[in-house]
Design a protein around this motif. Sequence first.
Motif, short mmCIF file in Angstrom:
data_model
loop_
_atom_site.label_atom_id
_atom_site.label_comp_id
_atom_site.label_asym_id
_atom_site.label_seq_id
_atom_site.Cartn_x
_atom_site.Cartn_y
_atom_site.Cartn_z
N ASP A 10 -4.19 5.98 -7.46
CA ASP A 10 -4.75 6.17 -8.79
C ASP A 10 -4.81 4.86 -9.56
OD1 ASP A 10 -4.93 8.88 -8.28
OD2 ASP A 10 -2.99 9.32 -9.19
N LEU A 11 -4.10 3.86 -9.10
CA LEU A 11 -4.03 2.60 -9.83
C LEU A 11 -5.15 1.63 -9.48
CD1 LEU A 11 -0.17 2.03 -9.59
CD2 LEU A 11 -1.47 3.02 -11.49
N TYR A 12 -5.84 1.86 -8.40
CA TYR A 12 -6.93 0.99 -8.00
C TYR A 12 -8.09 1.81 -7.45
CZ TYR A 12 -5.24 1.72 -3.27
OH TYR A 12 -4.85 2.28 -2.09
N GLU A 13 -9.24 1.20 -7.46
CA GLU A 13 -10.44 1.86 -6.96
C GLU A 13 -10.83 1.22 -5.62
OE1 GLU A 13 -13.31 4.70 -6.96
OE2 GLU A 13 -11.78 4.44 -8.48
N ILE A 14 -11.13 2.04 -4.65
CA ILE A 14 -11.53 1.55 -3.34
C ILE A 14 -13.02 1.25 -3.39
CG2 ILE A 14 -11.68 2.10 -0.88
CD1 ILE A 14 -9.36 4.07 -1.36
N PRO A 15 -13.42 0.04 -2.97
CA PRO A 15 -14.85 -0.31 -2.99
C PRO A 15 -15.66 0.63 -2.10
CG PRO A 15 -13.51 -2.26 -2.64
CD PRO A 15 -12.58 -1.08 -2.56
N PRO A 16 -16.89 0.97 -2.53
CA PRO A 16 -17.73 1.91 -1.77
C PRO A 16 -18.00 1.47 -0.33
CG PRO A 16 -18.68 1.49 -3.92
CD PRO A 16 -17.52 0.55 -3.77
N LYS A 88 -9.05 14.78 6.95
CA LYS A 88 -8.69 13.99 5.78
C LYS A 88 -9.94 13.54 5.03
CE LYS A 88 -4.23 12.07 7.01
NZ LYS A 88 -3.48 12.60 5.90
N SER A 89 -9.79 13.35 3.74
CA SER A 89 -10.90 12.77 2.97
C SER A 89 -11.01 11.29 3.34
CB SER A 89 -10.64 12.92 1.47
OG SER A 89 -9.57 12.08 1.07
N ASP A 90 -12.15 10.70 3.05
CA ASP A 90 -12.35 9.29 3.37
C ASP A 90 -11.31 8.42 2.68
OD1 ASP A 90 -14.51 10.09 4.86
OD2 ASP A 90 -16.00 9.52 3.34
N LYS A 91 -11.01 8.75 1.44
CA LYS A 91 -10.03 7.97 0.67
C LYS A 91 -8.64 8.10 1.29
CE LYS A 91 -8.40 7.28 -4.03
NZ LYS A 91 -8.47 7.73 -5.41
N ASP A 92 -8.23 9.32 1.64
CA ASP A 92 -6.92 9.51 2.28
C ASP A 92 -6.85 8.81 3.63
OD1 ASP A 92 -5.95 11.02 0.19
OD2 ASP A 92 -6.37 12.95 1.15
N PHE A 93 -7.92 8.90 4.40
CA PHE A 93 -7.96 8.24 5.71
C PHE A 93 -7.82 6.73 5.53
CE2 PHE A 93 -10.10 6.12 9.21
CZ PHE A 93 -9.51 6.74 10.31
N TYR A 94 -8.55 6.17 4.58
CA TYR A 94 -8.49 4.72 4.32
C TYR A 94 -7.07 4.31 3.94
CZ TYR A 94 -9.22 0.20 2.12
OH TYR A 94 -9.13 -1.11 1.77
N GLU A 95 -6.48 5.03 3.01
CA GLU A 95 -5.14 4.68 2.54
C GLU A 95 -4.09 4.84 3.63
OE1 GLU A 95 -4.64 7.20 -0.82
OE2 GLU A 95 -5.80 5.89 -2.13
N THR A 96 -4.18 5.90 4.41
CA THR A 96 -3.16 6.19 5.41
C THR A 96 -3.28 5.33 6.65
OG1 THR A 96 -3.12 8.48 4.64
CG2 THR A 96 -2.09 8.03 6.77
N TYR A 97 -4.46 5.26 7.23
CA TYR A 97 -4.61 4.64 8.55
C TYR A 97 -5.17 3.23 8.54
CZ TYR A 97 -3.66 9.38 9.95
OH TYR A 97 -3.07 10.61 10.11
N ILE A 98 -5.86 2.84 7.50
CA ILE A 98 -6.41 1.48 7.45
C ILE A 98 -5.54 0.60 6.56
CG2 ILE A 98 -8.40 0.08 6.79
CD1 ILE A 98 -10.15 2.48 7.61
N LEU A 99 -5.27 1.05 5.35
CA LEU A 99 -4.50 0.24 4.40
C LEU A 99 -3.02 0.21 4.76
CD1 LEU A 99 -4.99 -1.37 1.82
CD2 LEU A 99 -4.45 0.67 0.53
N ASN A 100 -2.42 1.36 5.04
CA ASN A 100 -0.98 1.44 5.31
C ASN A 100 -0.64 1.37 6.80
OD1 ASN A 100 -0.37 1.65 2.57
ND2 ASN A 100 -0.67 3.86 2.61
N SER A 101 -1.63 1.39 7.66
CA SER A 101 -1.45 1.28 9.12
C SER A 101 -0.42 2.25 9.68
CB SER A 101 -1.07 -0.16 9.50
OG SER A 101 -2.08 -1.05 9.13
N LYS A 102 -0.58 3.53 9.38
CA LYS A 102 0.30 4.55 9.94
C LYS A 102 -0.14 4.84 11.37
CE LYS A 102 1.97 9.20 9.11
NZ LYS A 102 1.80 10.41 8.33
N GLY A 103 0.70 4.47 12.32
CA GLY A 103 0.31 4.56 13.72
C GLY A 103 0.37 5.93 14.36
N TRP A 104 1.28 6.78 13.93
CA TRP A 104 1.46 8.09 14.56
C TRP A 104 1.33 9.19 13.53
CZ3 TRP A 104 1.53 8.16 19.71
CH2 TRP A 104 1.90 6.99 20.38
N PHE A 105 0.57 10.21 13.85
CA PHE A 105 0.31 11.37 12.99
C PHE A 105 0.06 10.89 11.59
CE2 PHE A 105 2.62 13.36 16.49
CZ PHE A 105 1.74 14.34 16.83
#
Length: 105
Positions: A10-16, A88-105
């Motif tokens: 909520d504190l930042y906006e992800i670029p389109p 997952k929504s695109d935003k959740d996917f970005y935050e979880t797997y790209i930004l935070n690099s969660k490797g498993w589940f």
Amino acid sequence: MQETNQTNSDLYEIPPDQLKNAHSKKIVAGICGILLGGLGVHKFYLGYITPGIIMVLITLITPWFTCGFGAIVMGIIGLIEGILYLTKSDKDFYETYILNSKGWF
């Protein structure tokens, strides 16, 4: 003092353009997870080399010792992860797997 329940998202906006990239990665990784999950192709696609190697090794080496049980487990894990990626929504996917690099589940 007022308490807020804001998360980091909520504190930042992800670029389109990054959301569009996350959407395409989500689709490809989800399909690879469902179809080729036991081989860890979806892990390699997302840049998670170590988890991908672990999945490949368990799938290819453990059948000699476990009568294929390790490959079945890795296939199920890949299937579950593929479904998780696609739901997952695109935003959740970005935050979880790209930004935070969660490797498993």
